[in-house]
Enzyme design. Sequence first.
Site, PDB file in Angstrom:
ATOM      1  N   LYS A   1       0.658  -1.113   0.018  1.00  8.95           N
ATOM      2  CA  LYS A   1      -0.296  -0.112  -0.056  1.00  8.95           C
ATOM      3  C   LYS A   1       0.920   1.284   0.017  1.00  8.95           C
ATOM      4  O   LYS A   1       0.621   2.136  -0.763  1.00  8.95           O
ATOM      5  CB  LYS A   1      -0.756   0.008   1.358  1.00  8.95           C
TER       6      LYS A   1
ATOM      7  N   ARG B   1      11.964  -5.355   4.174  1.00  8.88           N
ATOM      8  CA  ARG B   1      11.485  -3.834   4.182  1.00  8.88           C
ATOM      9  C   ARG B   1      12.243  -2.946   5.131  1.00  8.88           C
ATOM     10  O   ARG B   1      12.544  -3.220   5.977  1.00  8.88           O
ATOM     11  CB  ARG B   1       9.974  -3.703   4.318  1.00  8.88           C
TER      12      ARG B   1
ATOM     13  N   ARG C   1      -9.588   1.023   9.448  1.00 11.63           N
ATOM     14  CA  ARG C   1      -9.099  -0.473   9.435  1.00 11.63           C
ATOM     15  C   ARG C   1     -10.214  -0.975  10.159  1.00 11.63           C
ATOM     16  O   ARG C   1     -10.284  -2.200  10.503  1.00 11.63           O
ATOM     17  CB  ARG C   1      -7.980  -0.372  10.247  1.00 11.63           C
TER      18      ARG C   1
ATOM     19  N   ARG D   1      -0.351  -8.181  13.804  1.00  9.98           N
ATOM     20  CA  ARG D   1      -0.912  -7.358  12.954  1.00  9.98           C
ATOM     21  C   ARG D   1      -1.767  -8.000  12.089  1.00  9.98           C
ATOM     22  O   ARG D   1      -3.020  -7.568  11.339  1.00  9.98           O
ATOM     23  CB  ARG D   1       0.226  -6.595  12.366  1.00  9.98           C
TER      24      ARG D   1
ATOM     25  N   ARG E   1      11.609  -0.714  10.712  1.00  7.51           N
ATOM     26  CA  ARG E   1      10.436  -0.532  11.591  1.00  7.51           C
ATOM     27  C   ARG E   1      10.406  -1.666  12.720  1.00  7.51           C
ATOM     28  O   ARG E   1      10.693  -2.702  12.655  1.00  7.51           O
ATOM     29  CB  ARG E   1       9.237  -0.451  10.826  1.00  7.51           C
TER      30      ARG E   1
HETATM   31  P1  AMP Z   1       0.901   0.627   8.951  1.00  8.92           P
HETATM   32  O1  AMP Z   1       2.003   1.850   9.055  1.00  8.92           O
HETATM   33  O2  AMP Z   1      -0.351   1.036   8.450  1.00  8.92           O
HETATM   34  O3  AMP Z   1       1.346  -0.514   9.160  1.00  8.92           O
HETATM   35  O4  AMP Z   1       0.307   0.933  10.721  1.00  8.92           O
HETATM   36  C1  AMP Z   1       1.198   0.749  11.664  1.00  8.92           C
HETATM   37  C2  AMP Z   1       0.584   0.598  13.028  1.00  8.92           C
HETATM   38  O5  AMP Z   1      -0.175   1.805  13.316  1.00  8.92           O
HETATM   39  C3  AMP Z   1      -0.473  -0.395  12.975  1.00  8.92           C
HETATM   40  O6  AMP Z   1      -0.041  -1.655  13.405  1.00  8.92           O
HETATM   41  C4  AMP Z   1      -1.597  -0.081  14.133  1.00  8.92           C
HETATM   42  O7  AMP Z   1      -0.895  -0.105  15.465  1.00  8.92           O
HETATM   43  C5  AMP Z   1      -1.476   1.521  13.933  1.00  8.92           C
HETATM   44  N1  AMP Z   1      -2.607   2.040  13.194  1.00  8.92           N
HETATM   45  C6  AMP Z   1      -2.573   2.418  11.696  1.00  8.92           C
HETATM   46  N2  AMP Z   1      -3.786   2.747  11.139  1.00  8.92           N
HETATM   47  C7  AMP Z   1      -4.468   2.753  12.168  1.00  8.92           C
HETATM   48  C8  AMP Z   1      -5.910   2.702  12.162  1.00  8.92           C
HETATM   49  N3  AMP Z   1      -6.807   3.118  11.242  1.00  8.92           N
HETATM   50  N4  AMP Z   1      -6.480   2.070  13.512  1.00  8.92           N
HETATM   51  C9  AMP Z   1      -5.818   1.552  14.433  1.00  8.92           C
HETATM   52  N5  AMP Z   1      -4.588   1.832  14.279  1.00  8.92           N
HETATM   53  C10 AMP Z   1      -3.809   1.934  13.337  1.00  8.92           C
END
Ligand code: AMP
Length: 212
Positions: A13, A126, A87, A171, A160
């Site tokens: 994404k 990554r 989400r 996740r 990360r």
């Molecule tokens: P991402 O960078 O999209 O993989 O998000 C990293 C982390 O941020 C996720 O594993 C969640 O802990 C948190 N996170 C991101 N977007 C959301 C969301 N819309 N709702 C809740 N937690 C989120």
Amino acid sequence: MHVVFLGPPACGKGTQAELLVKKYGFHHLSTGDLLRKESASGSELGNQLKVTLEKGALAPTELVNKAIKKDIEKYSGNSILFDGYPRKIDQALFLDQILAETNGKIEKVFYFDIEAEELLQRILNRITCKDCGAVYNLQTNPPKKEGVCDSCASTNLIKRNDDNEAILKNRFKYFLEETSVLKDFYQKRGILTVLDARASLEKVTEQIVNAL
Ligand code: AMP
């Protein structure tokens, strides 16, 4: 035009979002980036978020919604690409409500379809730019110059904290339990496109561009 990218962690994404931002000028709204910034700030809220992110759990919806609302207001008038939001169903309903306030709506949703086994390989390879959020895969999409971000020339390329096998499992569990239902939610509205996210970076971009 507002667009949502939906899919499991490391499905591509973020990488596709960067390309579309360059091509069409979308504002890239990544809730993961917003939360990581807050978490690194050292604030009390940031410290609480750090624990959540490192567990691979979802941050409280109330907090994410507040951040989203602020960003949407800041970029009203722009086309927005939502990456990692919504989400959960209640987030999707909140997004509808906020966009409706300015007569906006989600017009396209892309679902990145990919098997769980492939995600682990992607997570392990990554690296991310700590300064601008650009994402690289050391095998399939490395930075042009080793250790230097193509987008902002920063040398702050990091792994990360949540990009490891144990946290990926968590996740992915949240993705299955909370997020995957959104596929049906948007399919029923007739705005969902399913992408073959196993394809090469260029082929995935092609699928998106053809559907936009
Ligand atoms: P991402 O960078 O999209 O993989 O998000 C990293 C982390 O941020 C996720 O594993 C969640 O802990 C948190 N996170 C991101 N977007 C959301 C969301 N819309 N709702 C809740 N937690 C989120």
